[in-house]
Enzyme design. Structure first.
Site, PDB file in Angstrom:
ATOM      1  N   ASP A  21      -0.146  -4.055   6.190  1.00  0.00           N
ATOM      2  CA  ASP A  21      -0.783  -3.533   7.404  1.00  0.00           C
ATOM      3  C   ASP A  21      -2.248  -3.954   7.504  1.00  0.00           C
ATOM      4  OD1 ASP A  21       1.593  -2.267   7.986  1.00  0.00           O
ATOM      5  OD2 ASP A  21       0.839  -0.229   7.708  1.00  0.00           O
TER       6      ASP A  21
ATOM      7  N   HIS B 170       4.639  -4.886  10.734  1.00  0.00           N
ATOM      8  CA  HIS B 170       5.051  -4.200  11.967  1.00  0.00           C
ATOM      9  C   HIS B 170       5.154  -5.169  13.134  1.00  0.00           C
ATOM     10  CE1 HIS B 170       4.566   0.049  10.626  1.00  0.00           C
ATOM     11  NE2 HIS B 170       3.623  -0.457   9.835  1.00  0.00           N
TER      12      HIS B 170
ATOM     13  N   HIS C 105       1.388   3.922   1.949  1.00  0.00           N
ATOM     14  CA  HIS C 105       1.930   4.661   3.097  1.00  0.00           C
ATOM     15  C   HIS C 105       3.449   4.769   3.020  1.00  0.00           C
ATOM     16  CE1 HIS C 105      -1.877   3.957   5.776  1.00  0.00           C
ATOM     17  NE2 HIS C 105      -2.000   4.998   4.972  1.00  0.00           N
TER      18      HIS C 105
ATOM     19  N   ASP D 119       5.859   4.542   5.074  1.00  0.00           N
ATOM     20  CA  ASP D 119       6.719   3.534   5.709  1.00  0.00           C
ATOM     21  C   ASP D 119       6.695   2.211   4.932  1.00  0.00           C
ATOM     22  OD1 ASP D 119       3.990   3.353   6.764  1.00  0.00           O
ATOM     23  OD2 ASP D 119       4.734   1.807   8.129  1.00  0.00           O
ATOM     24  N   HIS D 120       6.018   2.203   3.770  1.00  0.00           N
ATOM     25  CA  HIS D 120       5.990   1.018   2.899  1.00  0.00           C
ATOM     26  C   HIS D 120       6.535   1.292   1.506  1.00  0.00           C
ATOM     27  CE1 HIS D 120       3.598  -1.341   5.836  1.00  0.00           C
ATOM     28  NE2 HIS D 120       3.333  -0.117   6.234  1.00  0.00           N
TER      29      HIS D 120
ATOM     30  N   HIS E 196       0.856  -1.197   0.000  1.00  0.00           N
ATOM     31  CA  HIS E 196       0.000   0.000   0.000  1.00  0.00           C
ATOM     32  C   HIS E 196       0.880   1.231   0.000  1.00  0.00           C
ATOM     33  CE1 HIS E 196       0.754  -0.582   4.286  1.00  0.00           C
ATOM     34  NE2 HIS E 196       0.203   0.584   4.583  1.00  0.00           N
TER      35      HIS E 196
ATOM     36  N   HIS F 156      -7.469  -0.789   5.629  1.00  0.00           N
ATOM     37  CA  HIS F 156      -6.423   0.105   6.147  1.00  0.00           C
ATOM     38  C   HIS F 156      -6.230   1.259   5.155  1.00  0.00           C
ATOM     39  CE1 HIS F 156      -2.717   1.253   8.196  1.00  0.00           C
ATOM     40  NE2 HIS F 156      -2.045   1.127   7.078  1.00  0.00           N
TER      41      HIS F 156
HETATM   42 FE    FE Z   1       2.757   0.603   8.084  1.00  0.00          FE
HETATM   43 ZN    ZN Z   2       0.081   1.509   6.617  1.00  0.00          ZN
END
Ligand code: FE
Ligand code: ZN
Length: 255
Positions: A134, A172, A59, A61-62, A57, A115
């Site tokens: 996530d 995570h 985001h 942090d991805h 996805h 999410h």
């Molecule tokens: Fe994440």
């Molecule tokens: Zn995420």
């Protein structure tokens, strides 16, 4: 012995990086890109050349390391069609039932809105392995940033239907906090109590609690158990899995 090797390492504060390597073809996929420098250096230590990025996805942090890794390796970036314009450097957009290849291995795409609306998972077809980003966490699930409780329950239901031995690689390390919350929902669940004790021991020893398995999550993860009658009645929504899931999610958001 399988020719597929999965290398797992922590990134940022609580993300995991994964490098998936096929020894036969030499292909290597980075699952999401939380930290370009870390992922590149882990690949170097392994002696692997990153040939693909598989994003779950959009985001940051991805996907934050996408462009740097592509720049240094010339790899191909695969990601969700529903988030095409938000994935840096995307080469191939995929959706439900698209097939992605890593050498002779194949992964099937699951669309898992909730999410984020375009969130996808990579389900390996020849190995009991799923990269779920996530959407599903050990003893938890992703927050509903974009989708509805109904969408997320449907998405989790697709993962619930995978074979029980499937190893679940989530993005995570949230398990210790998730366990504390889960025990407020099902304090008498013996599988959850045992799971929680194992998590405490692993974390005290600095060990990861990920990957988990579908079997373990079915037995102890309250978000996957919104269809269990006793839990539904405890949440005040007998016979309604979506309302039960929504109630558990709301309680977790305020925990
Ligand atoms: Fe994440
Ligand atoms: Zn995420």
């Amino acid at each position: 012995m399988s020719a597929l090797e999965i290398h797992q390492f922590p990134c940022l504060s609580d993300n995991y990086g994964y490098l998936v390597h096929d020894k036969v073809s030499g292909e290597t996929a980075a699952i999401d890109t939380p930290d370009a420098d870390k992922i590149l250096s882990e690949a170097k230590v392994k002696g692997w050349d990153i040939t693909q990025i598989w994003n779950t996805h959009w985001h940051p942090d991805h996907t934050g390391g996408n462009l740097k890794i592509k720049d240094e390796t010339g790899c191909v970036i695969i990601g969700p069609a529903g988030e095409e314009e938000k994935i840096p450097g995307l080469d191939r957009a995929v959706q439900q039932d698209s097939i992605v290849n890593l050498g002779a291995y194949t992964a099937r795409i699951f669309d898992l809105p909730g999410h984020t609306l375009g969130h996808i998972a990579y389900i390996m077809e020849d190995e009991p392995v799923a990269f779920v980003g996530d959407t599903l966490f050990a003893l938890g699930c992703g927050r509903l940033f974009e989708g509805s409780a109904e969408q997320m329950w449907q998405s989790l239901s697709k993962l619930k239907a995978l074979s029980e031995e499937t190893m679940v690689y989530c993005a995570h390390e949230y398990t210790a906090a998730n366990a504390k919350f889960a025990l407020t929902i099902e304090p008498e669940n013996p599988d959850l109590k045992a799971y929680s004790a194992r998590v405490d021991a692993l974390r005290a020893d600095g060990q990861p609690t990920v990957p988990t398995s579908i079997a373990k999550e079915l037995a102890a993860n309250p978000f996957l158990r919104a269809d269990v009658p006793a839990l539904q009645s405890a949440m005040g929504h007998s016979g309604d899995a979506v309302a039960t899931f929504a109630e558990i999610r709301k309680r977790k958001d305020n925990f």
